[in-house]
Scaffold this motif. Structure first.
Motif, short mmCIF file in Angstrom:
data_model
loop_
_atom_site.label_atom_id
_atom_site.label_comp_id
_atom_site.label_asym_id
_atom_site.label_seq_id
_atom_site.Cartn_x
_atom_site.Cartn_y
_atom_site.Cartn_z
N ALA A 132 3.93 1.44 -1.15
CA ALA A 132 4.68 1.53 -2.40
C ALA A 132 3.80 2.12 -3.50
O ALA A 132 4.28 2.76 -4.42
N ASP A 133 2.49 1.89 -3.36
CA ASP A 133 1.54 2.37 -4.36
C ASP A 133 1.33 3.87 -4.12
O ASP A 133 0.30 4.30 -3.64
N ALA A 134 2.33 4.64 -4.41
CA ALA A 134 2.28 6.07 -4.08
C ALA A 134 2.59 6.90 -5.31
O ALA A 134 3.41 7.79 -5.32
N LYS A 172 0.84 -1.21 0.00
CA LYS A 172 0.00 0.00 0.00
C LYS A 172 0.87 1.25 0.00
O LYS A 172 0.53 2.26 -0.62
#
Lengths: 79, 524
Positions: free
Chosen positions: A54-56, A52
Motif C-alpha cells: 500500500a505504501d506505493a 508494504k
C-alpha cells in the motif's frame, strides 16, 4: 520457527515466510494449537506485506548538490 | 618565417625591437590568434620527465608541432598519450621565447577514430579488471523492493521520464534524481560524484539513503557515451555500497561502468523493471496466499472437527453403558428389602427356638434332674464297690486255706527230688570225669557242623549281597508288607540300617525289590 518481529521483515522475507506458513497449513501436518499460531502469524505477515504494497506513493525529488554532497532536494515533476 | 620575409630594415625608417620585445610581440600575436584550437594529429616522440609534465610531438605526414601538457592536465586526461596514437588535442598555442620555439599547450586529448578508441578502451578494461573491479564476487544482489531509488542521470530528457514512467507503472517509489551531465567533459566527474554522494547519505538522514542506484543515459555515439568509460566513473560504481544498476545507451552499447555495476540493464526502461516488481502481481500473489491461508486453516479445522464428531459418534452413549448395571441395581435394590426382612425373620425364628430352651426355669429343672441322676449313680456305685470287696475277701480266704496243705505236699516232693538228683549227680560226676576225652572229638564235630551251618546259614547269603528286611522286628517277605511298614530295618552282612519306604508305592516298582524277593523267600 524463526520468530523475527514481523515489523523488521522486508517485504520479500515476509512474503517468503507467508509462503512457508501457507505451505505448512496446507500440508496439514501441524498440531491444532500450532496451526492457530501459524494462522495468526500468517495473517500478520499478510498485513505486513499488504502495508508494504500500500505504501506505493510516487515521490520524485531532485538532489541539490554542493561540492559532491547532497544538501537538499527539490520536488520534481514526474511528468 | 613570417618576419624573415620582411624587407631588410632601413635605419630610421622602421622601429627597432629588442629581442625580448620581439619575442613578446610574437607571443602575443600567436596566443591571440590561436587561443583555443583543436588539432588532429599523431602523437610522435613522447617524453615524461620527473616533473610530471608531458612533452610530446603532434605530427602529420609533413610537419610537426611541439606540444606540452602540464602535470594537472595530464591527470585529467581521459587517455594516456602514447606514440603513434591518433588524437584530437585541444589547447592553445604559445611560444617559448627562451628557445625561439612555438608550441601547443594541450588541455585535453581524445583518441581520434574508432580503432584507436577501442584499443584504448580494451587496455583500460584489462587494467581495471586486473584490479578486480569487475569481479563477479563483488556484485551485490539487487533488493527485491527498494524503498528509495537514486537515479543518476540528466534531469531533462527522455531517460528520466522513461524510468519514472515505468516505475510508476510497476510500483511507484520514492525517487531521488541526482542531476548530472551525461556527456561531455563534465560527465565523468559528475557521475562519479553523484554515485559517491548517494553512498555518503546517512541512513535515516534528512535526505533518505537510496536502497538502489540507477545510472542511466540514453543512446548515443561512442563519443557521447565515453564518459561512462572513464576510470573515475568505473571506480565510483565499483566502490558503491548501494547496489547499482547501469543503463547506458542502447542494448548494443557497452561501457566500462556496465562491468563494474552490480547489474547491467540494456535500457533505462529495463533498469526500472529490474528495480521494482510489479505491484499488481504482488497484490494478486498476496491475495492468493491469503486465500490459501484462510482455506488451509479452515480445512484443517474442518478435518479436525469432522474427526472429533466421528470419534464422538464412535463413543458409546452413557445411557447405554449404564442401562444394564442400572437395571441390575434396581433389581438388587428391590430384592434387598424383602431379603433382609426374610433373613431377619429366619434368624429371629432360630433365636426364638434357642431362647425358649434357655429360659432360667428350664435350666434349673435340667440342673436338678442331672443332680438327681448323679446322686442315684453315686448310690449304685457304693453298693457295687462293697459287694466286690466282699467277694474278693471270700476268695482270699479260700486261697489261704488251700495254701498250707499245698506247701506240705511240695516239701515232700522236693525232698524226694533232691535225693534222686543226688544220685544222678554222682552218676554225672562219674561221666564228667570221662568228658574231656569226648570234648575234643565233640569240638571237632562241632566245628565241622558249624562250617556246614555257615555255608547253609543266612550270614553267608548276606555276604553275597542279599539283605533281610524287618519291620517291627518281624521279617518282611512281601512288597505289600514292606509298603505298609512305617520303617524298615535292613540287615546286610556287616550291619543294619533303617529305611523309610516311600509313601507312595512308585508307579514304577523298584526293580531291585522284586528281583531280591525270590532269593529272600527261599531263605526263610
Amino acid at each position: 520457527m524463526t520468530e523475527k518481529p514481523i515489523a523488521d521483515l522486508s517485504f520479500e522475507e515476509a512474503m517468503a515466510e507467508l509462503e512457508r506458513v501457507v505451505g505448512a497449513l496446507e500440508r496439514g501436518d501441524v498440531a491444532l494449537e500450532a496451526s492457530i499460531a501459524l494462522y495468526e502469524r500468517g495473517a500478520a505477515l499478510k498485513a505486513h506485506c499488504a502495508a508494504k504494497l500500500a505504501d506505493a506513493e510516487a515521490k520524485v525529488e531532485l538532489i541539490r548538490a554542493a561540492e559532491g554532497r547532497a544538501v537538499g532536494t527539490t520536488p520534481m515533476d514526474a511528468a | 618565417m613570417l618576419f624573415e620575409d620582411d624587407p631588410p630594415p632601413r635605419p630610421g625608417n622602421s622601429p627597432e625591437y629588442t629581442v625580448s620585445e620581439l619575442s613578446g610581440a610574437v607571443k602575443r600575436v600567436i596566443e591571440g590568434e590561436f587561443g583555443l584550437i583543436r588539432v588532429r594529429g599523431e602523437i610522435g616522440r613522447v617524453s615524461r620527465p620527473a616533473s610530471g609534465h608531458l612533452y610530446f610531438d603532434l605530427k602529420d605526414d609533413r610537419n610537426v608541432i611541439a606540444a606540452i601538457s602540464w602535470k594537472g592536465q595530464v591527470a585529467r586526461m581521459a587517455i594516456r598519450p602514447e606514440e603513434g596514437m591518433e588524437v584530437v588535442a585541444t589547447g592553445k598555442m604559445t611560444t617559448f621565447p627562451g628557445q625561439s620555439k612555438y608550441q601547443l599547450i594541450v588541455d585535453d586529448m581524445v583518441p581520434a577514430g574508432a580503432g584507436a578508441l577501442m584499443a584504448m578502451l580494451e587496455k583500460r578494461k584489462a587494467q581495471l579488471a586486473s584490479e578486480g573491479l569487475f569481479d563477479p564476487a563483488r556484485k551485490k544482489p539487487i533488493p527485491y523492493l527498494p524503498r528509495v531509488i537514486g537515479v543518476v542521470t540528466s534531469p531533462s530528457g527522455a531517460v528520466i521520464r522513461d524510468i519514472l514512467h515505468r516505475l510508476s507503472d510497476r510500483f511507484p517509489r520514492h525517487v531521488l534524481v541526482w542531476p548530472v551531465a551525461v556527456q561531455g567533459e563534465k560527465c565523468p566527474a559528475e557521475v562519479a560524484a553523484a554515485i559517491r554522494g548517494f553512498n555518503a547519505l546517512e541512513p535515516g538522514g534528512k535526505i533518505p539513503r537510496p536502497d538502489l542506484i540507477i545510472v542511466a543515459r540514453g543512446g548515443g555515439s561512442m563519443e557521447d557515451l565515453w564518459g561512462f568509460n572513464e576510470e573515475v566513473v568505473v571506480r565510483a560504481a565499483a566502490a558503491s555500497n548501494i547496489p547499482l544498476i547501469s543503463a547506458v545507451g542502447h542494448e548494443t552499447d557497452t561501457t566500462l561502468i556496465d562491468h563494474a555495476s552490480d547489474r547491467r540493464a540494456p535500457t533505462p526502461t529495463a533498469a526500472a523493471e529490474m528495480a521494482v516488481p510489479v505491484r499488481a502481481d504482488l497484490l494478486a500473489g498476496l491475495a492468493d496466499l491469503n486465500a490459501r491461508l484462510a482455506r488451509s486453516q479452515r480445512s484443517l479445522m474442518d478435518r479436525r472437527s469432522q474427526r472429533l464428531s466421528d470419534l464422538s459418534r464412535a463413543l458409546p452413549r452413557l445411557d447405554a453403558l449404564l442401562a444394564t448395571p442400572r437395571q441390575r441395581l434396581d433389581a438388587a435394590t428391590q430384592r434387598l428389602g424383602s431379603a433382609l426382612s426374610l433373613a431377619a425373620q429366619k434368624k429371629r425364628g432360630l433365636f426364638a427356638a434357642l431362647a425358649s430352651r434357655h429360659r432360667p426355669l428350664a435350666l434349673l429343672t435340667l440342673t436338678a434332674r442331672k443332680a438327681e441322676t448323679l446322686k442315684a449313680r453315686a448310690a449304685t456305685l457304693d453298693d457295687r464297690a462293697t459287694r466286690r470287696l466282699e467277694r474278693a475277701t471270700a476268695r482270699l480266704e479260700l486261697f489261704a486255706s488251700r495254701l498250707a496243705p499245698a506247701l506240705t505236699r511240695l516239701k515232700g516232693a522236693a525232698s524226694r527230688d533232691i535225693a534222686r538228683d543226688r544220685a544222678r549227680l554222682a552218676q554225672a560226676a562219674d561221666r564228667l570225669e570221662a568228658f574231656p576225652k569226648t570234648l575234643a572229638s565233640l569240638t571237632l564235630k562241632l566245628e565241622a557242623l558249624d562250617r556246614t551251618r555257615q555255608t547253609l546259614g543266612h550270614a553267608e547269603t548276606l555276604a553275597r549281597g542279599f539283605a533281610i528286611l524287618r519291620a517291627d522286628g518281624q521279617v518282611v517277605t512281601s512288597a505289600k508288607e514292606a509298603a505298609k511298614a512305617q520303617s524298615l530295618e535292613i540287615e546286610l552282612h556287616d550291619g543294619s540300617f533303617t529305611a523309610i519306604p516311600s509313601a507312595a508305592p512308585a508307579k514304577k516298582p523298584r526293580p531291585a525289590k522284586p528281583a531280591d524277593k525270590p532269593g529272600q523267600g527261599s531263605l526263610f
